[in-house]
Design an enzyme around this catalytic site. Sequence first.
Site, mmCIF file in Angstrom:
data_model
loop_
_atom_site.group_PDB
_atom_site.id
_atom_site.type_symbol
_atom_site.label_atom_id
_atom_site.label_comp_id
_atom_site.label_asym_id
_atom_site.label_seq_id
_atom_site.Cartn_x
_atom_site.Cartn_y
_atom_site.Cartn_z
ATOM 1 N N HIS A 1 0.860 -1.189 0.000
ATOM 2 C CA HIS A 1 0.000 0.000 0.000
ATOM 3 C C HIS A 1 0.892 1.233 0.000
ATOM 4 O O HIS A 1 1.316 1.714 1.055
ATOM 5 C CB HIS A 1 -0.923 -0.029 1.226
ATOM 6 C CG HIS A 1 -1.915 1.093 1.270
ATOM 7 N ND1 HIS A 1 -3.097 1.012 1.994
ATOM 8 C CD2 HIS A 1 -1.930 2.317 0.692
ATOM 9 C CE1 HIS A 1 -3.769 2.151 1.861
ATOM 10 N NE2 HIS A 1 -3.066 2.956 1.077
ATOM 11 N N HIS B 1 1.472 4.845 -2.463
ATOM 12 C CA HIS B 1 1.143 5.678 -3.627
ATOM 13 C C HIS B 1 2.429 6.351 -4.093
ATOM 14 O O HIS B 1 3.043 7.083 -3.322
ATOM 15 C CB HIS B 1 0.114 6.734 -3.244
ATOM 16 C CG HIS B 1 -1.144 6.146 -2.677
ATOM 17 N ND1 HIS B 1 -2.224 5.835 -3.462
ATOM 18 C CD2 HIS B 1 -1.474 5.788 -1.409
ATOM 19 C CE1 HIS B 1 -3.188 5.317 -2.692
ATOM 20 N NE2 HIS B 1 -2.748 5.275 -1.441
ATOM 21 N N HIS C 1 -9.273 0.898 -1.614
ATOM 22 C CA HIS C 1 -9.284 1.551 -0.311
ATOM 23 C C HIS C 1 -10.717 1.459 0.220
ATOM 24 O O HIS C 1 -11.662 1.800 -0.496
ATOM 25 C CB HIS C 1 -8.931 3.031 -0.439
ATOM 26 C CG HIS C 1 -7.468 3.302 -0.627
ATOM 27 N ND1 HIS C 1 -6.715 2.689 -1.578
ATOM 28 C CD2 HIS C 1 -6.628 4.149 0.045
ATOM 29 C CE1 HIS C 1 -5.458 3.141 -1.499
ATOM 30 N NE2 HIS C 1 -5.381 4.021 -0.529
ATOM 31 N N GLU D 1 -11.303 3.473 5.613
ATOM 32 C CA GLU D 1 -10.280 4.332 6.215
ATOM 33 C C GLU D 1 -11.007 5.386 7.050
ATOM 34 O O GLU D 1 -10.857 5.452 8.264
ATOM 35 C CB GLU D 1 -9.423 5.001 5.128
ATOM 36 C CG GLU D 1 -8.364 5.971 5.669
ATOM 37 C CD GLU D 1 -7.610 6.719 4.559
ATOM 38 O OE1 GLU D 1 -8.033 6.631 3.386
ATOM 39 O OE2 GLU D 1 -6.613 7.388 4.877
ATOM 40 N N ASP E 1 1.823 4.012 2.796
ATOM 41 C CA ASP E 1 0.806 4.871 2.175
ATOM 42 C C ASP E 1 1.426 6.029 1.378
ATOM 43 O O ASP E 1 1.655 5.889 0.185
ATOM 44 C CB ASP E 1 -0.169 5.383 3.249
ATOM 45 C CG ASP E 1 -1.553 5.696 2.668
ATOM 46 O OD1 ASP E 1 -1.750 5.496 1.456
ATOM 47 O OD2 ASP E 1 -2.436 6.155 3.434
ATOM 48 N N ASP E 2 1.693 7.144 2.041
ATOM 49 C CA ASP E 2 2.300 8.315 1.393
ATOM 50 C C ASP E 2 3.459 8.797 2.271
ATOM 51 O O ASP E 2 3.356 9.813 2.958
ATOM 52 C CB ASP E 2 1.249 9.425 1.244
ATOM 53 C CG ASP E 2 0.076 8.970 0.398
ATOM 54 O OD1 ASP E 2 0.234 8.885 -0.833
ATOM 55 O OD2 ASP E 2 -0.988 8.665 0.966
HETATM 56 ZN ZN LIG Z 1 -3.675 4.864 0.419
#
Ligand SMILES: [Zn+2]
Length: 566
Positions: free
Chosen positions: A28, A30, A208, A211, A291-292
């Site tokens: 996961h 990006h 996703h 969340e 994630d980021d």
């Molecule tokens: Zn994400």
Amino acid sequence: MASGPPPDFPGGGRLWRYVRGAPKAELHLHIEGTLEPELMFEIAARNGVAVEGTVESHRIRRQSFKDLQDFLDLYYAACDVLKTEEDFRDLMYAYLQRAAVDNVYAAEVFFDPQTHTERGVPFDVVISGLHRGIVEGHRNLEIRANLIMCFLRHLSEESALSTLEQALPHLDKIVGIGLDSGELGNPPSKFERLFERAAGMGLKTVAHAGEEAGPEYILEALELLKVRRIDHGVQCLKDSSLVERLAKEGVPLTTCPLSNMKLQVNSRYFGGRNVTGQLLEAGLRVTINSDDPAYFGGYINDNFVRAVSDCNLTERDVYKMCRNSFTSSFLSDVDKAFCISQLDYHTIVSGYAAPPRNISIFGSRSPEPGSPEYEEARAIAKLLASRGFTVFTGGYSGIMMAGAHGAREGLDERRNSGGESEAQEVCGVLVPSLFAFREPLGNSYTTRPIVARSLTNRINHFCMNSEYFLACRGTIGTITELLYVWKYATIRNTIGVSLPKILVLRSNFEKPLEAFADAMKIFPEDRGLIQYVDSGEEILQVFEEDLKRRTVAATITLPPPFSTSN
Ligand SMILES: [Zn+2]
């Protein structure tokens, strides 16, 4: 980069080192969320794009977010600098380089084509650049990376469908599709046709869900989009029957602890708690991801460290989540088996799991059957195999054959007396590219030939498969192998992990090794890593005692080697 465990880290330096060095897959991530301010300014400058502020001001702005949307606004703005194939290549390569430091073996990387096509960058430019980064990353960093094309859920399904059309010439570069961006008000049901079409094209599907939105989004993703993994999914905790179903079906959750903290998911929905521990306790198939990372304060290992600290997790939890990351990935079974074997090996070296009952015997290729050296090695190998040890040798003649010969006799003896021996083998590690003139599948006593592509690769096979080594009479080849495992032991000694046992026959080695060690002024602690032995009984006793000690100390029981997902 951090240089030691945070003060609240349970288990201290040992667990911290285990976490950092553990082979893992990132599922996961990006790619646009890995754009660090430095690289953003660098790319902006070469493209003549004006960006307000400084690296430092961007760092500060990224320190906290009100919610997902607040973050997304900044994230999309940063993407404006990305224009050329080179930009996307650099972005991917920079991420893979950083991930390699965290010992990431495989990455399934999200990219948002619409973020770029909507501002006039052609789809081909985006995917060609990312793909180039992946190919170069594999060559230099040994990371198996794949692309997952994500659709922006705040846009329409029509827009997603037309983007899918643009991907048609590039399907060989994409493993699957996903769904990201602002979740609330954009339920999975909005994209049912898209997911059906993508699945029909052979693409794997993830989304996703859960969340910020409730458990019903997770249910929709499972039932309507038929996804194989849920990205985030933490809101499942609000529905116990859903938790039960996810656990029963083994649906992977790709959780992102730092993201949940930074986007206030923890503070708004879970009373400020990190829920990783709760998800694990519920028996869910949890994986840890970043994630980021350029926005949330850390890459994958930082996420592991956060989860372990916040939830007081153990090495068992870490092992399980790393293993989950491979079994939940879209790697081939061949790659999964390889990556998991590396994870298991790391766990053994770290002292959390007992080593296998394997031993490697080194020795010259010259001694003939009937010679004292041959018969000595044969008797030792027979004794070890009769006590259940799998013996590894170089697989050809001389001491290698003597080791295999004795090991086969010991194994047969064990089988005839009804001993447990299914897993026991006589292994010969061959190098056909170098020894084309020798027996192609090794000597006739070998039950399992193993092929190495080079001499160093062969030594690596010995090290990866056994923690116990015995050097019998030999010359340069034997000395090379002995020095290699010796050096390997000295490194492990300095980083404080379990040590391999290296035994050498006193009659062959004491004089030359002591003279060598004196002349070279080798440190006493390094000299102590080699032990002289006189008899087969003594060898067996040393190995048995060490194995017993390490079995008692072990806290993780390794599952059988991975063979197939089905
Ligand atoms: Zn994400």
